[in-house]
Design a protein around this motif. Structure first.
Motif, mmCIF file in Angstrom:
data_model
loop_
_atom_site.group_PDB
_atom_site.id
_atom_site.type_symbol
_atom_site.label_atom_id
_atom_site.label_comp_id
_atom_site.label_asym_id
_atom_site.label_seq_id
_atom_site.Cartn_x
_atom_site.Cartn_y
_atom_site.Cartn_z
ATOM 1 N N THR A 408 38.251 38.130 33.844
ATOM 2 C CA THR A 408 37.031 38.876 34.183
ATOM 3 C C THR A 408 35.844 38.227 33.490
ATOM 4 O O THR A 408 35.831 38.051 32.273
ATOM 5 C CB THR A 408 37.145 40.346 33.740
ATOM 6 O OG1 THR A 408 38.288 40.923 34.368
ATOM 7 C CG2 THR A 408 35.901 41.125 34.132
ATOM 8 N N LEU A 409 34.847 37.871 34.307
ATOM 9 C CA LEU A 409 33.650 37.222 33.774
ATOM 10 C C LEU A 409 32.443 37.805 34.480
ATOM 11 O O LEU A 409 32.356 37.760 35.714
ATOM 12 C CB LEU A 409 33.717 35.710 33.997
ATOM 13 C CG LEU A 409 32.652 34.868 33.311
ATOM 14 C CD1 LEU A 409 32.852 34.872 31.796
ATOM 15 C CD2 LEU A 409 32.696 33.428 33.821
ATOM 16 N N ASN A 410 31.524 38.383 33.695
ATOM 17 C CA ASN A 410 30.335 39.017 34.271
ATOM 18 C C ASN A 410 30.725 40.065 35.328
ATOM 19 O O ASN A 410 30.169 40.104 36.440
ATOM 20 C CB ASN A 410 29.404 37.967 34.887
ATOM 21 C CG ASN A 410 28.778 37.067 33.841
ATOM 22 O OD1 ASN A 410 28.560 37.487 32.706
ATOM 23 N ND2 ASN A 410 28.512 35.828 34.211
ATOM 24 N N ASP A 411 31.718 40.890 34.988
ATOM 25 C CA ASP A 411 32.158 41.998 35.838
ATOM 26 C C ASP A 411 32.747 41.550 37.176
ATOM 27 O O ASP A 411 32.747 42.310 38.155
ATOM 28 C CB ASP A 411 30.991 42.976 36.102
ATOM 29 C CG ASP A 411 30.495 43.615 34.821
ATOM 30 O OD1 ASP A 411 31.340 43.907 33.942
ATOM 31 O OD2 ASP A 411 29.279 43.806 34.683
ATOM 32 N N ARG A 412 33.221 40.312 37.263
ATOM 33 C CA ARG A 412 33.897 39.883 38.491
ATOM 34 C C ARG A 412 35.124 39.061 38.122
ATOM 35 O O ARG A 412 35.185 38.456 37.057
ATOM 36 C CB ARG A 412 32.961 39.077 39.400
ATOM 37 C CG ARG A 412 32.468 37.772 38.816
ATOM 38 C CD ARG A 412 31.386 37.152 39.705
ATOM 39 N NE ARG A 412 30.915 35.893 39.150
ATOM 40 C CZ ARG A 412 31.429 34.703 39.476
ATOM 41 N NH1 ARG A 412 32.442 34.631 40.337
ATOM 42 N NH2 ARG A 412 30.932 33.594 38.947
#
Length: 636
Positions: A408-412
């Motif tokens: 998960t990175l920047n809510d994606r």
């Protein structure tokens, strides 16, 4: 006559050649910086030059009597030997005799006198005592007792000893692989002084841009197996390289357009097979082969950091804080505050306590005396120079994702393979255990792992070691866009200048002093620089005329009498208070501007211009104050 010439050298250990018909000429007294991406083959090239590796094809031509000294990136482990013994090794066979002689003399009670006498004769016959003086001179420059064992020294001091061993050989050509790695700023400056005095040819690998600018007379880049020569300093290389890459891009566009046209033509059918077109068919095959052989430029690292929420306004507040271990005082009575979005650089020699200071800020240690107040909502991402967060047995993939396919990175959700490709890890490297990676790859892996964590405080302890130039530039850009707070430990002076807004300098005996700006700004503000500046200004002022007659008598006559100034001087004195007041306001405004956290995020030219303006106005204010005092003294 050239010291060395490499002609059409080729060498490959895998699919892509490290050297592809590479050409190089090294002239006497040249100081050449060898740069290139991690894994491009720079260290391999040095080994080819000194004969440790033979190229698959091509020639390496050395001048008659060429003596080459080579300092590898990882210094050998000789912990049981003394500093004298290691440096004497540089003298070859004679050095061995001198080492044996020293051992026998140090154990005089049990020494074999016949053997001692025999050694003495051999040393004398080969000018050994004169050569020993070179070792002693090197030892004096090192400032290390010769009986000190290598096991007692830090990595930086060991590198210093091995450099001394290389220099006592008096080589015609000196090869250095990452000589500044793990050295503190003081040792880097010592190294710079040594190399500037060296009269032979020098070829060195380094990613330290300030070191390159100080030492190099020319820059050589190893890119896709080819060697190209560029002017120094580093900024000039960047300008020329950008022009070359733009021209290469246009050439590739023209080539690809022509190839596409020829592919359309050959699919037209039977007329392509007529005799009169056979030449065109052969040309198309050649184009296809050339396109297949084209080596694309290695991709750029794409650095991103996970989304973060803001921390509290205060990161840490020190009030009269002291801390030390036994008799070693690391911090003595420090009062200091770090606010949200501050970018603080820690400057000081190895072992001065920078890592301990970080632990105090983060709450991993508590002060011996004084009080530390820490803020709220803190999410810390810690880059550890010891790379303790990397499991050497685990693969690249598992170190970042722990077996999962997505992170998960920047809510994606981002696929691990795609994320790691941004850090230049191709699919075939993702299952490689971390212990098989190079130093640069390990640091890229640690950055990849670090930037998966949501953070509003970045703590970076020597993040620049082993990183190539492109990755350094991109890391600087990422940190410039980071909205949180940064604590940075680095001996890369250019990196400090480009990232931090203030510096804490460990000056010894527990004294820690804060300065605005980065490394270069500290050089201008430190007490030694201010003293030198004042002395220079004083020396540049003409000496006032010596009074004639008896000065004591004149003082008595003038005592109690108020002199009348001329109209012009009186008007000048009356105007001075308002001029001083206006200038004080301007100086205060400029000081507030340069002290703002976002000031050093501006372009370097703007920062330099505003700092120069502040310095100029402060000097004007000082001169006005001096003139005011002078006129009042004249008035009596």
């Amino acid at each position: 006559m050239s010291l060395l010439r490499i002609k059409e050298a080729s060498l490959a250990f895998g699919l892509a050649p490290l050297l592809d018909k590479a050409e190089l000429v090294v002239e006497p007294q040249e100081r050449i910086s060898l740069i290139g991406r991690n894994g491009a083959g720079k260290s391999t090239l040095l080994k080819v030059i000194c004969g440790l590796i033979q190229p698959d094809d091509g020639e390496v031509m050395r001048s008659t009597g060429l003596k080459v000294a080579y300092l590898p990136q990882e210094v050998p482990s000789q912990d049981e030997e003394t500093v004298f013994e290691v440096v004497a090794d540089g003298l070859g066979e004679v050095g061995g005799w001198l080492k044996e002689y020293e051992r026998l003399v140090s154990d005089s009670e049990h020494a074999d006198l016949d053997k001692l006498e025999h050694l003495q004769h051999r040393i004398e016959a080969n000018d050994g005592w004169q050569l020993r003086q070179k070792v002693e001179a090197a030892m004096q420059r090192l400032e290390i007792p010769q009986e000190t064992t290598m096991g007692q020294l830090s990595g930086g001091w060991k590198r210093r000893v091995f450099l001394a061993r290389a220099l006592v050989q008096e080589p015609n050509l000196l090869l250095l692989d990452e000589p500044t790695n793990h050295l503190d700023i003081e040792m880097i400056q010592w190294l710079e002084d040594e190399l500037l005095q060296f009269r032979g040819g020098l070829l060195f690998i380094s990613h330290d841009r300030m070191f390159i600018d100080k030492i190099a007379t020319r820059i050589i880049e190893l890119d896709r197996g080819k060697l190209s020569s560029w002017p120094a300093p580093y900024e000039a290389y960047l300008d020329k390289k950008e022009q070359q890459l733009a021209a290469e891009e246009k050439e590739w566009e023209r080539f690809d357009k022509k190839l596409a046209e020829e592919e359309v033509w050959i699919r037209q059918g039977i007329k392509a097979r007529r005799t009169r077109n056979e030449g065109r068919v052969r040309a198309l095959k050649a184009l296809r082969e050339e396109r297949t052989q084209r080596r694309e430029r290695v991709g750029q690292v794409n650095l991103r950091i996970g989304g973060e929420q803001s921390s509290g306004k205060i990161i840490a507040e020190f009030a009269n804080v002291s801390f030390g271990y036994d008799d070693n005082k690391i911090i003595d009575n420090l009062t200091w505050t770090m606010l949200r979005q501050d970018r603080v650089g820690l400057i000081g020699p190895n072992g001065c306590g920078k890592s301990t200071f970080i632990k105090l800020v983060l709450g991993q240690l508590e002060a011996d005396d004084g009080k530390i107040k820490r803020g709220t909502k803190q999410q810390v991402a810690y880059f550890d120079q010891m790379r303790g967060q990397i499991d050497p047995e685990a693969s690249v993939w598992d170190n970042v994702a722990k077996g999962k396919d997505f992170i998960t990175l920047n809510d994606r959700e981002v696929h691990v393979a795609g994320y790691l490709r941004d850090f230049l890890f191709p699919p075939e490297r993702l299952r490689t255990p971390a212990k098989a990676l190079s130093g640069g790859e390990i640091n890229r892996l640690l950055l990849a792992k670090l930037f998966t964590q949501p953070a509003n405080i970045l703590v970076l302890d020597e993040p620049t070691n082993d990183l190539d130039m492109d990755t350094l530039d991109l890391l600087e850009e990422l940190l410039g866009n980071f909205k949180g707070s940064i604590i940075l430990v680095s001996h890369d002076r250019t990196f400090l200048d480009n990232v931090v807004t203030s510096s804490l300098v460990f000056e010894g005996d527990g004294r820690v002093v804060e300065y605005a700006g980065g490394y270069s700004d500290w050089l201008l503000q430190r007490p030694e620089a201010q003293s030198a500046k004042a002395a220079k200004e004083k020396a540049s002022k003409p000496e006032s005329a010596k009074p004639s007659g008896n000065s004591d008598e004149k003082k008595d006559k003038g005592a109690g009498q108020k002199k009348k100034l001329s109209y012009k001087l009186q008007r000048e004195l009356e105007q001075l208070p308002s001029l001083v007041e206006d200038l004080e306001k301007l100086v205060a405004e400029l000081q507030a501007e340069v002290s703002a956290p976002e000031f050093y995020e501006k372009p370097h030219e703007t920062v330099a211009e505003r700092l120069a303006l502040l310095e100029s106005r402060e000097k004007d204010l000082e001169q006005l104050m001096e003139r005011w005092l002078e006129l009042e003294e004249m008035q009596g």
